[in-house]
Design an enzyme around this catalytic site. Structure first.
Site, PDB file in Angstrom:
ATOM      1  N   HIS A 103      37.296  26.987  34.111  1.00 35.82           N
ATOM      2  CA  HIS A 103      37.306  27.942  32.890  1.00 35.82           C
ATOM      3  C   HIS A 103      38.819  28.323  32.481  1.00 35.82           C
ATOM      4  O   HIS A 103      39.614  28.979  33.066  1.00 35.82           O
ATOM      5  CB  HIS A 103      36.756  29.360  33.339  1.00 35.82           C
TER       6      HIS A 103
ATOM      7  N   ASP B 206      37.889  25.738  39.707  1.00 37.00           N
ATOM      8  CA  ASP B 206      37.344  26.323  38.578  1.00 37.00           C
ATOM      9  C   ASP B 206      38.160  25.881  37.448  1.00 37.00           C
ATOM     10  O   ASP B 206      39.402  25.749  37.257  1.00 37.00           O
ATOM     11  CB  ASP B 206      37.479  27.702  38.653  1.00 37.00           C
TER      12      ASP B 206
HETATM   13  C1  B12 Z   1      32.527  29.440  28.393  1.00 38.23           C
HETATM   14  C2  B12 Z   1      32.095  29.175  29.908  1.00 38.23           C
HETATM   15  C3  B12 Z   1      32.000  27.939  30.299  1.00 38.23           C
HETATM   16  C4  B12 Z   1      32.514  26.748  29.767  1.00 38.23           C
HETATM   17  C5  B12 Z   1      33.969  26.542  30.233  1.00 38.23           C
HETATM   18  C6  B12 Z   1      34.731  25.767  29.030  1.00 38.23           C
HETATM   19  C7  B12 Z   1      36.371  25.877  29.940  1.00 38.23           C
HETATM   20  N1  B12 Z   1      36.851  24.980  30.559  1.00 38.23           N
HETATM   21  O1  B12 Z   1      36.977  26.894  29.852  1.00 38.23           O
HETATM   22  C8  B12 Z   1      31.832  25.579  30.304  1.00 38.23           C
HETATM   23  C9  B12 Z   1      30.608  25.308  29.556  1.00 38.23           C
HETATM   24  C10 B12 Z   1      32.422  24.168  30.661  1.00 38.23           C
HETATM   25  C11 B12 Z   1      31.457  26.474  31.758  1.00 38.23           C
HETATM   26  C12 B12 Z   1      31.133  25.582  32.896  1.00 38.23           C
HETATM   27  C13 B12 Z   1      30.664  26.371  33.996  1.00 38.23           C
HETATM   28  N2  B12 Z   1      30.455  27.685  34.202  1.00 38.23           N
HETATM   29 CO1  B12 Z   1      30.581  29.223  32.877  1.00 38.23          CO
HETATM   30  N3  B12 Z   1      30.834  30.405  31.622  1.00 38.23           N
HETATM   31  C14 B12 Z   1      31.511  30.329  30.413  1.00 38.23           C
HETATM   32  C15 B12 Z   1      31.451  32.024  29.832  1.00 38.23           C
HETATM   33  C16 B12 Z   1      30.156  31.839  28.840  1.00 38.23           C
HETATM   34  C17 B12 Z   1      32.461  32.098  28.903  1.00 38.23           C
HETATM   35  C18 B12 Z   1      33.866  32.528  29.781  1.00 38.23           C
HETATM   36  C19 B12 Z   1      34.901  32.723  28.689  1.00 38.23           C
HETATM   37  O2  B12 Z   1      35.331  31.519  28.090  1.00 38.23           O
HETATM   38  N4  B12 Z   1      34.886  33.931  28.268  1.00 38.23           N
HETATM   39  C20 B12 Z   1      36.149  34.254  27.348  1.00 38.23           C
HETATM   40  C21 B12 Z   1      37.414  34.552  28.138  1.00 38.23           C
HETATM   41  C22 B12 Z   1      38.413  35.128  27.135  1.00 38.23           C
HETATM   42  O3  B12 Z   1      37.148  35.563  29.061  1.00 38.23           O
HETATM   43  P1  B12 Z   1      37.267  35.583  30.527  1.00 38.23           P
HETATM   44  O4  B12 Z   1      37.163  34.100  30.796  1.00 38.23           O
HETATM   45  O5  B12 Z   1      36.223  36.405  31.176  1.00 38.23           O
HETATM   46  O6  B12 Z   1      38.787  35.928  30.742  1.00 38.23           O
HETATM   47  C23 B12 Z   1      39.077  37.289  30.478  1.00 38.23           C
HETATM   48  C24 B12 Z   1      38.904  38.387  31.760  1.00 38.23           C
HETATM   49  O7  B12 Z   1      37.967  37.963  32.673  1.00 38.23           O
HETATM   50  C25 B12 Z   1      40.499  38.686  32.284  1.00 38.23           C
HETATM   51  N5  B12 Z   1      40.732  37.761  33.200  1.00 38.23           N
HETATM   52  C26 B12 Z   1      40.204  36.496  33.493  1.00 38.23           C
HETATM   53  N6  B12 Z   1      41.088  35.868  34.446  1.00 38.23           N
HETATM   54  C27 B12 Z   1      41.983  36.875  34.696  1.00 38.23           C
HETATM   55  C28 B12 Z   1      42.951  36.920  35.839  1.00 38.23           C
HETATM   56  C29 B12 Z   1      43.774  38.118  35.990  1.00 38.23           C
HETATM   57  C30 B12 Z   1      45.000  38.138  37.024  1.00 38.23           C
HETATM   58  C31 B12 Z   1      43.916  39.032  35.249  1.00 38.23           C
HETATM   59  C32 B12 Z   1      44.476  40.209  35.329  1.00 38.23           C
HETATM   60  C33 B12 Z   1      42.676  39.094  34.282  1.00 38.23           C
HETATM   61  C34 B12 Z   1      41.866  38.058  33.972  1.00 38.23           C
HETATM   62  O8  B12 Z   1      41.143  38.459  31.048  1.00 38.23           O
HETATM   63  C35 B12 Z   1      40.716  37.533  30.121  1.00 38.23           C
HETATM   64  C36 B12 Z   1      40.916  37.561  28.925  1.00 38.23           C
HETATM   65  O9  B12 Z   1      40.426  38.787  28.118  1.00 38.23           O
HETATM   66  C37 B12 Z   1      31.135  32.717  31.063  1.00 38.23           C
HETATM   67  C38 B12 Z   1      30.108  34.099  30.903  1.00 38.23           C
HETATM   68  C39 B12 Z   1      30.517  35.004  29.898  1.00 38.23           C
HETATM   69  N7  B12 Z   1      31.766  35.327  30.379  1.00 38.23           N
HETATM   70  O10 B12 Z   1      30.141  35.318  29.142  1.00 38.23           O
HETATM   71  C40 B12 Z   1      30.487  31.651  32.027  1.00 38.23           C
HETATM   72  C41 B12 Z   1      30.326  31.742  33.476  1.00 38.23           C
HETATM   73  C42 B12 Z   1      31.843  32.302  33.711  1.00 38.23           C
HETATM   74  N8  B12 Z   1      30.301  30.531  34.046  1.00 38.23           N
HETATM   75  C43 B12 Z   1      29.576  30.172  35.180  1.00 38.23           C
HETATM   76  C44 B12 Z   1      29.608  28.981  35.682  1.00 38.23           C
HETATM   77  C45 B12 Z   1      28.442  29.038  37.116  1.00 38.23           C
HETATM   78  C46 B12 Z   1      30.063  27.888  35.428  1.00 38.23           C
HETATM   79  C47 B12 Z   1      29.645  26.704  36.186  1.00 38.23           C
HETATM   80  C48 B12 Z   1      29.758  26.612  37.755  1.00 38.23           C
HETATM   81  C49 B12 Z   1      28.250  26.190  36.130  1.00 38.23           C
HETATM   82  C50 B12 Z   1      27.804  25.597  34.905  1.00 38.23           C
HETATM   83  N9  B12 Z   1      26.668  26.445  34.572  1.00 38.23           N
HETATM   84  O11 B12 Z   1      27.792  24.649  34.588  1.00 38.23           O
HETATM   85  C51 B12 Z   1      30.623  25.843  35.477  1.00 38.23           C
HETATM   86  C52 B12 Z   1      31.952  25.590  36.340  1.00 38.23           C
HETATM   87  C53 B12 Z   1      32.536  24.284  35.885  1.00 38.23           C
HETATM   88  C54 B12 Z   1      34.050  24.600  36.644  1.00 38.23           C
HETATM   89  N10 B12 Z   1      34.430  23.529  37.207  1.00 38.23           N
HETATM   90  O12 B12 Z   1      34.580  25.606  36.379  1.00 38.23           O
HETATM   91  C55 B12 Z   1      29.272  31.761  35.653  1.00 38.23           C
HETATM   92  C56 B12 Z   1      30.030  32.285  36.780  1.00 38.23           C
HETATM   93  C57 B12 Z   1      29.130  32.876  37.776  1.00 38.23           C
HETATM   94  C58 B12 Z   1      29.485  33.957  38.741  1.00 38.23           C
HETATM   95  N11 B12 Z   1      30.726  34.240  38.660  1.00 38.23           N
HETATM   96  O13 B12 Z   1      28.615  34.291  39.360  1.00 38.23           O
HETATM   97  C59 B12 Z   1      29.286  32.365  34.193  1.00 38.23           C
HETATM   98  C60 B12 Z   1      29.565  33.796  34.433  1.00 38.23           C
HETATM   99  C61 B12 Z   1      27.916  32.229  33.579  1.00 38.23           C
HETATM  100  C62 B12 Z   1      26.775  32.739  34.180  1.00 38.23           C
HETATM  101  N12 B12 Z   1      26.331  34.231  34.297  1.00 38.23           N
HETATM  102  O14 B12 Z   1      26.264  32.209  35.099  1.00 38.23           O
HETATM  103  N13 B12 Z   1      31.307  27.588  31.727  1.00 38.23           N
END
Ligand code: B12
Ligand code: B12
Lengths: 158, 500, 500, 158
Positions: free
Chosen positions: D25, D23
């Site tokens: 992200h 992953d």
């Molecule tokens: C930006 C994004 C991308 C970017 C990532 C860029 C990068 N390198 O970071 C790009 C476009 C490259 C990408 C690629 C992919 N993505 Co993407 N992505 C997203 C998106 C839109 C936002 C994620 C994000 O940055 N959020 C903002 C941050 C601040 O929030 P967060 O990551 O959720 O983290 C917060 C919490 O989750 C929590 N948290 C996170 N981790 C942890 C750990 C602990 C211990 C704790 C306590 C809390 C915690 O705290 C964080 C801070 O508030 C999400 C959907 C969404 N959420 O809207 C999809 C999403 C995560 N992606 C997804 C997928 C499938 C992919 C891909 C596999 C497929 C694709 N379509 O190309 C690839 C994977 C590539 C890879 N090898 O990992 C899916 C996951 C599906 C699932 N789980 O069922 C999502 C949900 C989109 C979807 N609906 O399909 N992605």
């Protein structure tokens, strides 16, 4: 269609059209009136907020082929109660259609249709009805009265 | 004789007493105790203040169910889950017809069956105490929204019940909402309501009044809506109303919508007395919706975007279930949140669009011409002028079901999607303006290779629900234009539930 | 040594043969029979032609599930119920890592359990025949969408399998998608892929290539995205690609998004050879979505509206379930229809917004400066220049997880919501441009009464999912700015599922 | 909070942070790293695409108070298999958290949480988690190790 059937108007086939109860949604019947007239039917548009009595006496007054009741505002069930009895009492044998938004809220269409079928309507139309579907149904029901309208499915979305 | 003059105190009192006898709940609607009640309410429930002091468009849904507890729950839900800033209570259709007996039966049926057998909240039947319970049970200020030509008893009871905003007006709740109500009489009824609001206002309880801007909701040319709003505003001001929210329903062309809201505010401020605080309300698309929630969300999205650009004081939101019927609370709240997201994402962006001034000028010029006609028709008296102008067709509303309006005016979109007038009837608009509209519609006709006709109107009425803005002919339609069929049957959706 | 030069025929053939042995399905991917297969396809499946000849933005979702029959059903659904113009096949993460064994296990598990144990379609494991079945089973052209640094075998198999469009590029599928892949090696791998596409192209099968414009999807400054797109375009053109779709991910500021898409098209056409047909693709917001479908629809709505204004050739739509996980087919289709409704309602309106030219100029100037740096770093050779520029930080991508990029650049929104650069690192941008950004960010800092800091970045990252565009501090936050807490806990949503 | 507790850092309380599996992200852990550092924790950010082995050896190398595993892309179940066994083998007694989008698709959160609890994670966070909630949880779990972390509900959305 007009050309295919080989005549221009549906003479003597008066279609009564109106919005029942205190419902004032006029746009649907305005469009329907225009479509039915263009298709050659003799349309009497009673307008909105038409009572059962007004429907019945209009049906009596003309050689009525069909009575088209519109209702959008959600009170159709109450408003149509007894309409068919009154029509039967005056020996009106017109086909009756109802169409529009026939219940309050996000109801199940099958139940709704069934309800209005039981009230006596020959055909029940939902709000997605295109005027051309109404024209087609009327053409079948009025031109081929002997055919069984109940067995024909006039879904246009093929 | 009908006149735009303030109703004398004695007459107000006399009529009020008589009206209160029309239905048992009238007895409790006592003015002095109502004033005391309003004074006891927290400032957060002062509708006019909340609206007039907001620095972002406030969001308000429509919502009304028969029973008090359900209505309370519904409003709380829309507040908490929808984030509504202002709440509504939509009144049922029987009450709108003053059929309180039928409403009573519906209410009782609803209470017994648990089903929503009425399409709104029968406030008259519920009475003053129930209204107050509702007002107290929710945090945001609430408005009475209805569509009642003679809403006098409804106003007496709901205002005594603690509501501080009342929608409607003599034209806007007659012409689009009823067939046989006499316009003169409706004006008198609303003079009474405005006078009652004025009486509250004088005692420090500033009741907000909101004429219903969208009218028939169907391709209403902005100038007509604005003229009606100004007229209703003037009539209300005469009776002492000091908080007025003028309304406008989205037509879907961004430039025209922004221009119209600006024209509405401008003319409202110009024509209304200085002591009236004028605000504006934008209604998300009020015409036929797509029979598909996803596409409906697109329509709502455009509404939110337009609101963000035009910055009205208030937005009345739609739900994605608008097509189908009265929405679930979830869908209603969803419409609020979709709108909010768009407004909040766009609010801080500076987006300056060209050509708004020009459209605004055209709208204002046309609205002024209609207003002049009203003044002329009444020899300076607005009340009489309105009746005469509707009678002559100098003022008119498209698709008006009312016998009081000619409904000779027919609108159609031009090639850019702006609502123009295709058929003028006797509308008091000079040739120069007519020529502008004609030219625009000719342009469209040329684009579409068909002549201007009612078919354009019919196509435009369906266009948004069919997924477009302009009702262009489909390929097969323009081929067979002369064939006499209203529409071709090829891409018909929906239809009939026939027995089998 | 890495060079931006066309791979000789022999080398192509040699490498291709070697790669085909990496996994059993490679054997079937025979070039000549693939050409014959493509020639046998109906013209409606020619991806490049469909895209390049469209007169409205074409809509395409993302979608991939492990099993062939499910993928077929899914694509048919998105075509029929979503009205997609172009279809995708999104590849699973194991395949992206070239872990075909793991993908195989996942696929088998999926077949047995009926659950989607992979997050996409493992096309290599499925092989050529299955791909062809898929291509034949649906009406619209299909593109391979993935995120694979070394996608050579994937390309060999899917192109032989009848796909005519292939997403990705050496920078855009390395920098945002992986940590350890070496950029030089990735470029070589993509030179192979582009060369393979060029070989098809030469034989009359014009394969469309689409570099991934959104990069990390998170507040990527347009100039950086555009520079990367042009570079990838140039590398692809060298290898014989003739249909190129350059991408850009919505940032949410309308003026900046429209300006960026125009700049992308302009620079794309300027920098790329004349025999390359350049089209553009607009990705609806690629950053964090609101955890609420209604608000997500607002984000999608703004995406659709922006697309209507900017008129890209293609739009990649999002679904309202983006936040939660891979969307259901229904939600995916809903995102398509919401977008369609907005585009279709706005398409015929002329909406001219001020200030787009100025923003476009700034974007182009910055992008040119980055491109010059690339050329300089490589002494005129783009391939080497890219590696060197990323190495020095002259070219950089915010939030890049890759070791090949410095990820020193940090973006933040200005007071109007446009994405500016807060921390420059060693980005090759002159002081004059930096001053413009600094001034804009200072303006915001003043508005918010706080200093420019990483906190702005963090707030901006969350802003859209929190319902705003700009991450303004909440009242309590700015009070206690020095208290050392990252965020105040008062309006925290979501959280932890603790055992109890 | 810092002031209230009367000390400035959570010394010697290393928090290991990383994104597991393949992953990539990175945004979530970038924000988390910043928030945890600002709250005084000594954060070791292993970055994206971190293998189980890397987590385990990093945990071994420091006086690790907590191991924070992030996963967004939907393969967390597979990627975490055996992690706790490996940690136990090295006698690491750090609390373990996992957070992000923990399953493919629109799954039920209760099932997901349960699954990761069973794998051995002390706390499971969804994608709506605000960094401040993570800070609070860590402050409790690391400063008051003797208290039962399992009985505390640290929901911040009160
Ligand atoms: C930006 C994004 C991308 C970017 C990532 C860029 C990068 N390198 O970071 C790009 C476009 C490259 C990408 C690629 C992919 N993505 Co993407 N992505 C997203 C998106 C839109 C936002 C994620 C994000 O940055 N959020 C903002 C941050 C601040 O929030 P967060 O990551 O959720 O983290 C917060 C919490 O989750 C929590 N948290 C996170 N981790 C942890 C750990 C602990 C211990 C704790 C306590 C809390 C915690 O705290 C964080 C801070 O508030 C999400 C959907 C969404 N959420 O809207 C999809 C999403 C995560 N992606 C997804 C997928 C499938 C992919 C891909 C596999 C497929 C694709 N379509 O190309 C690839 C994977 C590539 C890879 N090898 O990992 C899916 C996951 C599906 C699932 N789980 O069922 C999502 C949900 C989109 C979807 N609906 O399909 N992605
Ligand atoms: C425009 C409109 C209004 C306008 C009407 C102006 C006017 N005088 O016509 C205004 C704003 C005044 C209005 C008022 C009200 N409305 Co209204 N209105 C609509 C709206 C948005 C569009 C209706 C329309 O014109 N459609 C376009 C025409 C062309 O389509 P149509 O009417 O459906 O007709 C077609 C088909 O239904 C069919 N058809 C119709 N009748 C018949 C009959 C036969 C025999 C056949 C075969 C076919 C047929 O063919 C027609 C042509 O294609 C609908 C929601 C929607 N559909 O999007 C709500 C809607 C109908 N209204 C509704 C309500 C509740 C009201 C009010 C009671 C409450 C209120 N909020 O104020 C009042 C009622 C006033 C009154 N006394 O009637 C509800 C009805 C709820 C229900 N059934 O559960 C709806 C569904 C909105 C909602 N979701 O809540 N409304």
């Amino acid at each position: 269609m007009v050309e295919i059937l080989g005549y221009d108007t549906h003479m003597g086939q008066t279609v009564i059209l109106g919005v029942i109860g205190s419902d004032a949604h006029v746009v649907g019947i305005t469009i329907l009136e225009q479509a039915l007239s263009a298709a050659g039917f003799d349309v009497k548009n009673l307008g909105v907020q038409t009572s059962k009595d007004e429907f019945v006496s209009a049906a009596q007054k003309h050689d009525t082929g069909a009575v088209l009741v519109s209702s959008l505002y959600g009170h159709a069930r109450q408003d149509c109660q007894g309409l068919h009895k009154q029509l039967a009492d005056t020996e009106c044998d017109a086909v009756t259609y109802i169409g529009g938004n026939l219940s309050v809220g996000q109801d199940d269409w099958d139940d709704t249709r069934e309800h209005f079928r039981e009230l006596g309507f020959n055909r029940v139309f939902d709000a997605e009805t295109d005027p051309s579907a109404v024209v087609s149904a009327l053409e079948r029901d009025l031109d081929h009265r002997t055919a069984e309208p109940e067995t024909q499915r006039v879904r246009m979305n093929s | 004789m009908l006149r735009d003059e303030r109703i004398p105190d004695e007459e107000l009192i006399e009529v009020e007493s008589a009206l209160r006898e029309r239905w048992p709940t009238g007895a409790d609607a006592e003015f002095e105790s109502a004033i005391a009640y309003h004074e006891s309410l927290p400032t957060t429930k002062r509708f006019a203040d909340a609206l007039e002091s907001a620095d972002q468009p406030l969001l308000q849904p429509r919502a009304g169910v028969p029973c008090l507890d359900d209505q309370t729950e519904l409003l709380r839900y829309l507040d908490k889950e929808g984030g509504a800033d202002l709440l509504p209570t939509t009144i049922d259709s029987y009450t709108r017809d003053n059929e309180y007996e039928k409403a009573q039966r519906g209410l009782e049926e609803a209470r017994e069956s648990g089903e929503d057998t009425l399409n709104g909240f029968p406030a008259v039947n519920h009475g003053v105490e129930a209204c107050r319970e509702l007002v107290e049970a929710v945090d945001a200020p609430i408005e009475v929204r209805h569509g009642t030509p003679d809403a006098r008893l409804l106003a007496i009871i709901t205002l005594a019940g603690g509501f501080q905003s009342f929608e409607g007006g003599p034209i806007s709740y007659n012409i689009p909402y009823t067939k046989e109500h006499d316009l003169k009489e409706t004006i008198e009824h609303w003079q009474f309501i405005d006078r009652l609001c004025g009486a509250y206002t004088k005692r420090g309880v500033r009741i907000n009044r909101e004429p219903f801007g969208p009218l028939t909701g169907t391709l209403v040319p902005p100038s007509i809506a604005i003229a009606v709003m100004v007229v209703e505003g003037l009539l209300a001001a005469t009776q002492g109303v000091r908080s007025l929210t003028l309304g406008y329903g989205q037509v879907g062309n961004v430039v025209q919508d922004v221009a119209a809201l600006r024209a509405l505010r401008e003319l409202g401020e110009e024509y209304l007395p200085n002591d009236v605080v004028v605000t504006t309300v934008f209604h998300e698309w009020m015409g036929g919706f797509p029979p598909d929630e996803a596409r409906a969300n697109g329509v709502i999205g455009l509404g939110g975007a337009t609101a963000a650009l035009a910055q009205p004081d208030k937005v009345i939101t739609k739900s994605p279930q608008e097509f189908q019927g009265v929405p679930t609370q979830e869908a209603n709240a969803a419409g609020l949140r979709t709108t909010r997201q768009l407004i909040d994402m766009m609010a801080e962006q500076e987006i300056i669009i060209d050509g708004i001034d020009k459209e605004q000028e055209l709208i204002e010029r046309t609205a002024r011409s209609l207003l002049d006609a009203v003044f002329d028709h009444g020899d300076g008296d607005v009340a009489r002028g309105v009746v005469a102008a509707f009678n002559s067709g100098a003022l008119d509303v498209p698709f008006a079901p009312s016998d009081s309006a000619k409904a000779d005016v027919l609108p159609a979109r031009d090639d850019d999607g702006r609502v123009r007038i295709l058929q003028w009837g006797d509308l008091a608009v000079d040739q120069e303006i007519r020529d502008i509209h004609d030219a625009r519609l000719d342009e469209r006709a040329r684009t579409e290779g068909r002549s201007r006709s009612f078919r354009m109107v019919a196509d435009d009425v369906d266009a948004i629900s069919d997924g477009k803005l302009i009702g262009r002919p489909t390929a097969s339609e323009s081929d067979s234009e002369e064939s006499g069929r209203a529409t071709d049957g090829t891409d018909t959706i929906g239809g009939e539930g026939d027995a089998d």
